[in-house]
Design an enzyme around this catalytic site. Structure first.
Site, PDB file in Angstrom:
ATOM      1  N   ASP A   1     -18.549 -13.876 -12.577  1.00 35.44           N
ATOM      2  CA  ASP A   1     -19.281 -13.826 -11.314  1.00 35.44           C
ATOM      3  C   ASP A   1     -18.517 -12.945 -10.325  1.00 35.44           C
ATOM      4  O   ASP A   1     -17.369 -12.549 -10.584  1.00 35.44           O
ATOM      5  CB  ASP A   1     -19.385 -15.271 -10.783  1.00 35.44           C
TER       6      ASP A   1
ATOM      7  N   GLU B   1     -18.989  -7.515  -8.444  1.00 38.01           N
ATOM      8  CA  GLU B   1     -19.566  -6.243  -7.931  1.00 38.01           C
ATOM      9  C   GLU B   1     -18.482  -5.263  -7.501  1.00 38.01           C
ATOM     10  O   GLU B   1     -18.721  -4.055  -7.642  1.00 38.01           O
ATOM     11  CB  GLU B   1     -20.514  -6.545  -6.774  1.00 38.01           C
TER      12      GLU B   1
ATOM     13  N   ASP C   1     -28.375 -14.641  -7.283  1.00 38.87           N
ATOM     14  CA  ASP C   1     -28.804 -15.721  -6.394  1.00 38.87           C
ATOM     15  C   ASP C   1     -30.239 -15.585  -5.911  1.00 38.87           C
ATOM     16  O   ASP C   1     -30.507 -15.213  -4.766  1.00 38.87           O
ATOM     17  CB  ASP C   1     -27.855 -15.804  -5.198  1.00 38.87           C
TER      18      ASP C   1
HETATM   19  O1  MIG Z   1     -20.300 -17.137  -3.407  1.00 38.33           O
HETATM   20  O2  MIG Z   1     -19.649 -19.836  -7.895  1.00 38.33           O
HETATM   21  O3  MIG Z   1     -24.263 -16.069  -8.152  1.00 38.33           O
HETATM   22  O4  MIG Z   1     -24.426 -18.498  -9.504  1.00 38.33           O
HETATM   23  O5  MIG Z   1     -23.032 -20.688  -8.425  1.00 38.33           O
HETATM   24  C1  MIG Z   1     -21.089 -17.716  -4.378  1.00 38.33           C
HETATM   25  C2  MIG Z   1     -20.606 -20.203  -6.954  1.00 38.33           C
HETATM   26  C3  MIG Z   1     -20.434 -17.608  -5.718  1.00 38.33           C
HETATM   27  C4  MIG Z   1     -22.444 -16.902  -6.851  1.00 38.33           C
HETATM   28  C5  MIG Z   1     -23.204 -16.998  -8.126  1.00 38.33           C
HETATM   29  C6  MIG Z   1     -23.709 -18.411  -8.294  1.00 38.33           C
HETATM   30  C7  MIG Z   1     -22.554 -19.373  -8.296  1.00 38.33           C
HETATM   31  C8  MIG Z   1     -21.780 -19.230  -6.981  1.00 38.33           C
HETATM   32  N1  MIG Z   1     -21.337 -17.842  -6.842  1.00 38.33           N
END
Ligand code: MIG
Length: 790
Positions: free
Chosen positions: A390, A393, A464
């Protein structure tokens, strides 16, 4: 330097390099070259400085072989010719035109290539009927005509349905022009812009903000042929473990350990099939990667074992940011090994994310990827087999990383401007390397950010989204577009991440998700429970039904994954893949219809609607649930919340199995559903998990009007299946022979789904029964089988 744009200009010099397969040309101010890569692929490069090879992240090693061309020169232009196409280079200004073997123009520059500072732009003449599809994770309609997009990987929480610049960038699209098809892949990782005739009927154009304008022009006589060639350049999915095609349950976040255990038990108690459970960021000690919070998860190893014993796999989230904290192992070793991104004057870059002030590994260095992959042993030693990348980017609070930050870029140092779009993909590459070195079975990887070629490293989810009907429908378009763009293994947060789903929305979404390649329910912290049983009993039945349906279809779905891993052929796809010259495939009313393989057609609709307009392509179509037969054309189909319209193509062969609770559970009976008509299917099987790719079976199955044959194409795996049950839909006869022997046949009432019953305790309602009378034959498995009926 002029502030005006400069055209490529008149060709002064042309030369063939030593090889006869590269054509170079030069104007007063610029350079160009053309290479014929393989039948139907041409590489074109333009630059204001001498063209040198760049670090290639998108292209696989040995992605192509150059082939020779013939040259025809005239006063106005130079024609470069191979058997399948011709490229014309205009001496006047370096414009290019591409022709097919019948000398039909496929695509022509409408303006010479333009240079403006570091920005290079290519203009293509727009045709009246031209349509554009692809470009990966982009909002908007299937047909991108009249819109424009920017490729710049962006973390956008709860993005709205018009938001451009999402998590991944795939600068590849397909043009459809009155029966002629071409693909353009812009092989440049800088920020790029694609304009498909937004506010203009003159041009479609694309530009890059730095480096070489390096694009591949791809032709084929079908859309899938173009995707096959594009994925020959950028790679295909590795065959995932079969369990990762099961249902996956996520939540931000499940903790403590006992809650995860209760969750697992609830799935089994309620007989709702599920294969993967997730730990989101709360499993860590203060959000530090490669740690567990000792109070919440005192015994992670025991947890993994306990889950495995019940047929679950555990997946953990991993963010790239490493907390700045002396004594924290990944930080210390990161400093020691000098893996973090630094400002040009030396100090390490600090961005604020979950753990607080953090450093970011430079994943564009092989050395750094090795460091990261070694750290992964922390998880693989515990038996964890799923890895969720995650925030890659990369995301940091306040977003913008300064463009001046330097990156290694495989030893050709560059800045954030060129490196950003590949950062996430290189993180996933590093994660995969760790799993490959440390695991003796196939891993499951999931990433949010990516670039062309990311399909080689992991599955992709679309970040999201929001619990709304519009988002559910957008998700279908995003997944369809990713599939057309070389990323077949993708999905979205079922039920919606931000906000809260209504029971109807959850029910509809899980029914649709059951047919999509990556199938995971997830939701945001501090929102209501969102498990399949959290929305009341009716929804629970619907969820059990559709998850179960997916498990029944798994032999079919797994075969599609195998096929995709070899050819890049999408697993799910919009109708345009096979019917690009029918205008209705672009019609917003039908653009959400999608196929799961060539055999199954899904007609999705919002949770607030109970009827859907369906457009059937040529041929006959069977309602999945009751066998009602439809022919080509438009229909209005009833679709109450418990019944997602799904149809099977006549001639379809659907290998399937009995319902199971998880996919490590093998069965000894292969069920095969046959739908009257003519068709073929390549059935693939292996043990679903081991890395050894030499043990597998491929059977070629062929259905004809009065016969069905199975032939071994490859057989090196000892299948646990020793019986076949055939279900015949729309096929009836008085006599059936299997390999010349007469066999008994039974009439059976068959249901894919259980009747959905009302929740009213006093009700005598038997539920809505959707079933079909079919003929059933059962016989022993043999190497070659021929079933005949009159
Ligand atoms: O700032 O890890 O897209 O699926 O649950 C949010 C917490 C960070 C973004 C991800 C989401 C995940 C969440 N993350």
């Amino acid at each position: 330097m002029s502030r005006l744009s400069i055209s490529f200009g008149e060709l002064l010099n042309t030369s063939d390099s030593n090889e006869t397969s590269v054509f170079q040309f030069q104007s007063q101010s610029s350079f160009g070259d053309i290479q014929f890569v393989d039948n139907g692929i041409v590489r074109c490069r333009f630059s204001s400085v001498y063209i040198e090879d760049e670090t290639d992240y998108a292209l696989i090693d040995d992605a192509f072989r150059l082939i020779d061309f013939k040259k025809n020169e005239s006063a106005e232009h130079i024609d470069l010719i191979i058997s399948t196409l011709k490229v014309r280079v205009f001496r006047e200004d370096g414009r290019l035109s591409f022709f097919d073997s019948n000398d039909q123009p496929i695509l022509e520059d409408g303006l010479a290539t333009q240079f403006q500072g570091e920005v290079i732009t290519v203009f293509k003449s727009l045709r009246p009927n031209e349509k554009f599809i692809g470009l990966g994770e982009k909002v908007g309609s299937l047909n991108r005509r009249g819109t424009a997009y920017v490729n710049w990987n962006t973390d956008k929480f709860a993005y709205d349905t018009e938001q451009d610049q999402l998590y991944s960038s795939i600068p590849f699209y397909i043009g459809i022009n009155d029966g002629l098809y071409y693909g353009i892949f812009l092989n440049n990782t800088h920020r790029s812009t694609f304009n498909f005739g937004a506010s203009t009927e003159r041009f479609s154009w694309f530009s890059v903000e730095g480096g070489v304008m390096d694009y591949f022009f791809i032709t084929a006589d079908s859309i899938s042929g173009i995707i096959e060639k594009y994925t020959a350049l950028t790679g295909r999915i590795p065959l995932p473990p079969k369990w990762s095609l099961g249902f996956q349950q996520c939540r931000y976040s499940y903790y403590p350990q006992s809650e995860v255990e209760t969750l697992a038990r609830t799935f089994r108690d309620k007989s709702i099939p599920c294969d993967v459970l997730y730990l989101d960021i709360h499993y860590m000690d203060k959000y530090k990667a490669f740690t567990f919070d000792a109070d919440r998860f005192p015994e992670p190893k025991a947890l993994v074992k306990d889950l495995n014993d019940q047929g679950f796999q555990l997946a953990v989230i991993l963010d790239p940011g490493i907390k700045v904290e002396k004594g924290y192992e990944p930080y210390d070793s990161g400093i020691k090994n000098d893996v973090f991104i630094k400002y040009p004057d030396g100090p390490r870059y600090i961005g604020e994310v979950w753990p607080g002030e953090s450093h970011f590994p430079d994943f564009t260095s092989d050395r750094v990827r090795n460091w990261w992959s070694n750290l992964l042993a922390f998880y693989t030693d515990l038996g964890i087999t799923g890895f969720w990348n995650d925030m890659n980017e990369p995301a940091a609070w306040g977003q913008c990383l300064p463009d001046i930050l330097p990156f290694d870029f495989e030893g050709r140092p560059t800045s954030h401007r060129q490196a950003r779009n590949v950062y996430g993909m290189q993180m996933t590459r590093a994660t995969r390397r760790g799993t490959e070195q440390q695991m003796d079975q196939r891993p499951f990887l999931l990433t949010r950010a990516g670039f062309s070629g990311m399909q080689r490293y992991g599955a992709k989810w679309t970040g999201d989204n929001i619990s709304s009907d519009d988002h559910m429908m957008l998700g279908i378009r995003l997944i369809n577009s990713l599939a057309l763009s070389g990323v077949p293994f993708s999905g979205n947060d079922v039920g919606g991440f931000a906000e809260e789903a209504t029971p109807e929305l959850y029910a509809r979404w899980i029914s649709i998700g059951a047919f999509q390649p990556f199938f995971r329910a997830h939701s945001m912290v501090n929102t209501r429970d969102a498990e399949p049983w959290s929305f009341g009993e009716v929804v629970e039945q619907i969820a059990r039904n559709y998850i179960g349906l997916r498990y029944q279809l798994m032999p079919y779905i797994y075969s599609l994954f195998y096929h995709s891993s070899r050819t890049g052929y999408p697993i799910t796809f919009p109708m345009v893949l096979n019917y690009p010259d029918n205008d209705w495939v672009y019609d917003p009313t039908f653009e959400h219809q999608f196929f799961l393989g060539d055999g199954i057609l899904i007609a999705p609709l919002k949770s607030t609607e109970t009827f859907v307009k369906v457009q059937f392509p040529e041929g006959d179509w069977y309602d999945l649930y009751d066998g009602t037969r439809y022919s080509e054309g438009g229909y209005i189909i009833e679709a109450p919340i418990w019944r997602l319209p799904v149809f099977v193509r006549s001639g379809a062969i659907l290998p399937s199995r009995e319902i199971c609770q998880h996919l490590r559970d093998e069965t000894d009976i292969l069920q095969i559903h046959l739908y009257a008509g003519k068709g073929e299917f390549m059935y693939y099987e292996d043990d679903g998990i081991s890395k050894d790719d030499t043990k597998y079976n491929i059977w070629e199955m062929t259905l004809d009007t009065s016969s069905f044959t199975i032939q071994y194409v490859h057989s090196s795996y000892k299948s646990p299946k020793d019986k076949i049950t055939l279900y015949l839909h729309g096929i009836q006869s008085s006599k059936y022979k299997v390999n010349e022997r007469l066999v008994d046949h039974q009439y059976e009432t068959f249901r894919w789904l259980e009747p959905v019953k009302s929740i009213d305790t006093f009700s005598t309602d038997k539920g809505v029964d959707m079933c079909e009378e079919v003929v059933v034959l059962t016989f022993e498995m043999e190497n070659n089988i021929k079933v005949v009926w009159e």
